[in-house]
Design an enzyme around this catalytic site. Structure first.
Site, PDB file in Angstrom:
ATOM      1  CD1 TRP A  71      -2.613   1.873   0.723  1.00  0.00           C
ATOM      2  CD2 TRP A  71      -1.270   2.288   2.461  1.00  0.00           C
ATOM      3  NE1 TRP A  71      -2.955   3.113   1.226  1.00  0.00           N
ATOM      4  CE2 TRP A  71      -2.149   3.389   2.294  1.00  0.00           C
ATOM      5  CE3 TRP A  71      -0.344   2.318   3.495  1.00  0.00           C
ATOM      6  CZ2 TRP A  71      -2.106   4.498   3.116  1.00  0.00           C
ATOM      7  CZ3 TRP A  71      -0.299   3.433   4.320  1.00  0.00           C
ATOM      8  CH2 TRP A  71      -1.176   4.506   4.121  1.00  0.00           C
ATOM      9  CG  HIS A  72       3.438   2.472   3.190  1.00  0.00           C
ATOM     10  ND1 HIS A  72       3.051   1.461   4.037  1.00  0.00           N
ATOM     11  CD2 HIS A  72       3.221   3.630   3.877  1.00  0.00           C
ATOM     12  CE1 HIS A  72       2.643   1.971   5.188  1.00  0.00           C
ATOM     13  NE2 HIS A  72       2.722   3.278   5.116  1.00  0.00           N
ATOM     14  N   GLY A  73       3.748   1.451  -1.357  1.00  0.00           N
ATOM     15  CA  GLY A  73       4.400   1.500  -2.665  1.00  0.00           C
ATOM     16  C   GLY A  73       4.972   0.139  -3.009  1.00  0.00           C
TER      17      GLY A  73
END
Length: 390
Positions: A326-328
């Protein structure tokens, strides 16, 4: 304009907040207050969504999510117990599609139609709110979604860019709850206290850490500079994000909405589970409730694993793996998620063994040692997250 990033934004905030305070001080009806929240959200959207092309994209995203929620709700109410799981999963997939597209191909943010709006408006947080509604519709907890309430909830301007992540039923409950002058006064005092805390955290402490501690270490490498960087980055990350969250919650309170807190003294945590009950609370609880718990319960129901702990441990990798992505999709974010999954599993194993072998005891000295150990494990996780090691 990104919310809470500069002092200019706070001058614009007076436009929705002064009338909100006057309405609250007069003890107006919940309907009048809800109307002002809706109008304020639309008004601030014109500011945050500039230029006009960005605003059009926000509106398109909002319509897309509304259609998914509205169609699925109609289907769920019409079919009752006969609704098919495939329709639910299709709704979740469609709601997640814009977010997945951006995470898997960040170039969308830089190209043509999408430009920078997806990252700018915090699509992750908006998507989690929409997905939460769909899940609770399936659970039978939401039987009606009003479009005005939906817009107020999804685009609520204090939490638009970076949360906290609220739940629809809780938000609408606050929106439609009558407040006396005294009740609003107490909310407003708490809200102002949080806003001042936000200024202290973000514009003073985080600024000083970044300027005089973190920045000088960016060009220094080796064991000791990296160790120093680990603590500087971790503390900067906390004060910057906690400051933003304090602004968001404080402004929400002034509008009569008790947006949940995002941080609760995370650096006094005695273990990693305690840490995730204190750090980015709205996000960690969202993942816990909608991913981890559902996976574990479904695994128990279908007898997917012979050992109940195996389901829990696989659930941790699923939970923190998704949280990392989700962060990357960059390696440091994936490693960060896997690292915390390992910490959760490792602590659970040690905690269960400690009941018979007594690796550690109780009392203030043991508690202090637990806080110090947990703090350093967490800081190393932030070092992974920073990308410096990768």
């Amino acid at each position: 304009m990104t919310p809470f990033e500069n002092f200019t934004f706070f001058f614009y905030l007076l436009i929705p907040l002064v009338p909100a305070a006057l309405l609250g001080g007069m003890g107006v009806s919940a309907k009048a207050r809800a109307t002002w929240v809706f109008l304020s959200t639309l008004g601030m959207l014109l500011l945050i969504g500039r230029p006009l092309s960005v605003l059009f994209q926000i509106v398109a995203y909002l319509i897309f999510q509304w259609l998914i929620v509205r169609i699925y709700l109609s289907y769920r109410l019409r079919t009752l117990e006969k609704n098919r799981a495939e329709v639910f999963y299709l709704g979740i997939f469609l709601a997640l599609l814009p977010l997945v597209a951006v995470k898997l191909n960040p170039s969308f943010i830089e190209l043509g139609f999408w430009q920078t709006v997806i990252g700018f408006i915090g699509i992750s947080y908006l998507t989690f709110r929409s997905v939460g509604i769909i899940i609770e519709i399936r659970d039978g907890l939401i039987k009606e979604v009003n479009i005005v309430d939906f817009i107020s909830f999804l685009l609520f301007f204090p939490t638009l860019a970076s949360g906290p992540i609220d739940r629809y039923r809780r938000f609408v409950g606050d929106l439609n709850k009558p407040l006396t002058r005294q009740e609003y006064g107490e909310l407003a005092i708490t809200g102002m206290d949080l806003i001042f805390r936000g200024f202290l955290y973000k514009f003073i402490i985080a600024y000083l850490i970044n300027k005089y501690w973190l920045d000088p270490l960016n060009q220094s490498f080796g064991f000791l500079p990296t160790l120093n960087y680990m603590y500087a980055y971790g503390l900067y990350l906390f004060f910057d994000f906690a400051g933003y969250s304090a602004f968001a919650v404080g402004v929400s309170y002034l509008l009569g909405i008790k947006t949940p807190m995002n941080f609760d003294k995370p650096f006094i945590s005695k273990n990693i589970k305690d840490f995730w009950n204190r750090w980015h609370i709205s996000l960690s609880f969202w993942f816990r409730d909608y991913i981890y718990m559902r996976f574990v319960l479904d695994s128990a129901k279908k007898k997917r694993f012979s050992n109940r702990y195996t389901a829990s441990y696989v659930g941790y990798f699923l939970l923190f793996g998704i949280m990392g992505v989700w962060h990357g999709t960059q390696p440091q974010y994936v490693l960060y998620g896997l690292y915390h999954a390992g910490l959760m599993i490792g602590f659970d194993l040690l905690d269960r063994k400690n009941k018979t072998r007594k690796f550690w005891g109780t009392g203030p000295i043991w508690d202090l040692m637990a806080v110090v150990v947990t703090f350093n494990f967490v800081m190393f996780g932030f070092l992974i997250f920073s990308g410096r090691l990768v």
